[in-house]
Scaffold this motif. Structure first.
Motif, mmCIF file in Angstrom:
data_model
loop_
_atom_site.group_PDB
_atom_site.id
_atom_site.type_symbol
_atom_site.label_atom_id
_atom_site.label_comp_id
_atom_site.label_asym_id
_atom_site.label_seq_id
_atom_site.Cartn_x
_atom_site.Cartn_y
_atom_site.Cartn_z
ATOM 1 N N GLN A 77 0.871 -1.162 0.000
ATOM 2 C CA GLN A 77 0.000 0.000 0.000
ATOM 3 C C GLN A 77 0.912 1.217 0.000
ATOM 4 O O GLN A 77 1.520 1.556 1.024
ATOM 5 C CB GLN A 77 -0.911 0.022 1.218
ATOM 6 N N ILE A 82 1.320 -4.072 3.919
ATOM 7 C CA ILE A 82 0.322 -4.256 4.967
ATOM 8 C C ILE A 82 -0.177 -5.693 4.852
ATOM 9 O O ILE A 82 0.038 -6.348 3.838
ATOM 10 C CB ILE A 82 -0.873 -3.280 4.841
ATOM 11 N N LEU A 84 -3.611 -7.659 4.636
ATOM 12 C CA LEU A 84 -5.013 -7.423 4.353
ATOM 13 C C LEU A 84 -5.784 -8.712 4.588
ATOM 14 O O LEU A 84 -5.490 -9.741 3.972
ATOM 15 C CB LEU A 84 -5.180 -6.961 2.905
ATOM 16 N N GLU A 117 1.067 -3.129 9.854
ATOM 17 C CA GLU A 117 -0.340 -2.763 9.790
ATOM 18 C C GLU A 117 -1.143 -3.962 9.306
ATOM 19 O O GLU A 117 -0.748 -4.627 8.351
ATOM 20 C CB GLU A 117 -0.587 -1.597 8.830
ATOM 21 N N HIS A 119 -5.053 -4.671 8.078
ATOM 22 C CA HIS A 119 -6.299 -4.018 7.675
ATOM 23 C C HIS A 119 -7.377 -5.082 7.500
ATOM 24 O O HIS A 119 -7.111 -6.148 6.947
ATOM 25 C CB HIS A 119 -6.111 -3.294 6.338
ATOM 26 N N PHE A 120 -8.600 -4.764 7.946
ATOM 27 C CA PHE A 120 -9.693 -5.716 7.775
ATOM 28 C C PHE A 120 -11.043 -5.024 7.871
ATOM 29 O O PHE A 120 -11.181 -3.988 8.514
ATOM 30 C CB PHE A 120 -9.609 -6.858 8.792
ATOM 31 N N ALA A 135 -7.553 -2.457 17.685
ATOM 32 C CA ALA A 135 -7.546 -1.887 16.337
ATOM 33 C C ALA A 135 -8.224 -0.527 16.328
ATOM 34 O O ALA A 135 -9.094 -0.238 17.148
ATOM 35 C CB ALA A 135 -8.259 -2.829 15.369
ATOM 36 N N TYR A 141 -14.514 -0.550 8.987
ATOM 37 C CA TYR A 141 -13.139 -0.844 8.579
ATOM 38 C C TYR A 141 -12.217 -0.641 9.781
ATOM 39 O O TYR A 141 -12.442 0.266 10.579
ATOM 40 C CB TYR A 141 -12.709 0.088 7.438
ATOM 41 N N ALA A 142 -11.208 -1.480 9.895
ATOM 42 C CA ALA A 142 -10.299 -1.364 11.040
ATOM 43 C C ALA A 142 -8.854 -1.562 10.598
ATOM 44 O O ALA A 142 -8.566 -2.268 9.631
ATOM 45 C CB ALA A 142 -10.646 -2.391 12.108
ATOM 46 N N VAL A 143 -7.955 -0.907 11.351
ATOM 47 C CA VAL A 143 -6.513 -1.056 11.136
ATOM 48 C C VAL A 143 -5.881 -1.315 12.498
ATOM 49 O O VAL A 143 -6.132 -0.582 13.456
ATOM 50 C CB VAL A 143 -5.885 0.203 10.511
ATOM 51 N N ARG A 144 -5.070 -2.339 12.564
ATOM 52 C CA ARG A 144 -4.291 -2.598 13.772
ATOM 53 C C ARG A 144 -2.857 -2.215 13.453
ATOM 54 O O ARG A 144 -2.222 -2.814 12.601
ATOM 55 C CB ARG A 144 -4.385 -4.069 14.179
ATOM 56 N N HIS A 145 -2.378 -1.139 14.100
ATOM 57 C CA HIS A 145 -1.001 -0.681 13.919
ATOM 58 C C HIS A 145 -0.120 -1.445 14.887
ATOM 59 O O HIS A 145 -0.463 -1.593 16.062
ATOM 60 C CB HIS A 145 -0.897 0.823 14.179
#
Length: 175
Positions: A77, A82, A84, A117, A119-120, A135, A141-145
């Motif tokens: 990305q 990332i 996904l 990261e 993403h899901f 997240a 939509y969610a992102v876990r850094h």
């Protein structure tokens, strides 16, 4: 519950689980035209072979019974990779924390491969898991850094204006 990568020996069970999950999510799935049904199935032989090699896809198993799976892959990305998450499917009798365990296995595999990261889409199966993983959720939509300074370094987290939450300027003296 054991979370592990899957192998060719799991293909039939994964396909059966996928069909059952699709039927639960959409009661008219079996009445759809064949081409549309085929388009919704994520456990085709090419897909299974791909996700088996992805390093980020897992099954949840207990006493030889598969209770769920998560399919994820590393993608670029912009200037960084990332992970996904493509799909999560759970058996109707899966224990309540199965999705959490599957997502955690994917998050750990991302971190272990230096991808920071995950993403899901926040599906009903992943709502609790997203919160358990910490997240950042935006709508569905969610992102876990992972591996950020806020998670790994001592000090104060920065607020939106760059000022530490303690009210002190965010500089070495506030650490």
């Amino acid at each position: 519950m054991r979370y592990r990568v899957f192998t060719e020996h799991d293909y039939d069970a994964l396909h059966a689980l996928d069909l059952a999950a699709l039927g639960q999510a959409d009661p008219v799935f079996d009445t759809l035209p064949p081409r549309e049904r085929e388009g919704r199935i994520c456990t085709t032989l090419p897909a299974l072979k791909f996700y088996e090699r992805s390093e980020h896809s897992f099954v949840a198993e207990d006493d030889g019974v598969l209770y769920g799976f998560i399919f994820a892959q590393s993608v670029w990305q912009g200037d960084r990779p990332i992970v996904l998450v493509r799909t999560v499917a759970l058996a109707s009798n899966a224990p309540a924390d199965t999705a959490e365990g599957l997502l955690h296995a994917t998050v750990k595999s991302a971190y272990d491969t230096a991808v920071y990261e995950v993403h899901f889409a926040v599906t009903p199966a992943l709502e609790t898991a997203a919160l358990a993983e910490g997240a950042h959720v935006l709508g569905r939509y969610a992102v876990r850094h992972l591996g950020t300074r806020a998670d790994t370094a001592p000090g104060h987290k920065l607020g939106p204006s760059g000022v530490a939450e303690s009210g002190l300027p965010a500089g070495p003296e506030s650490l």
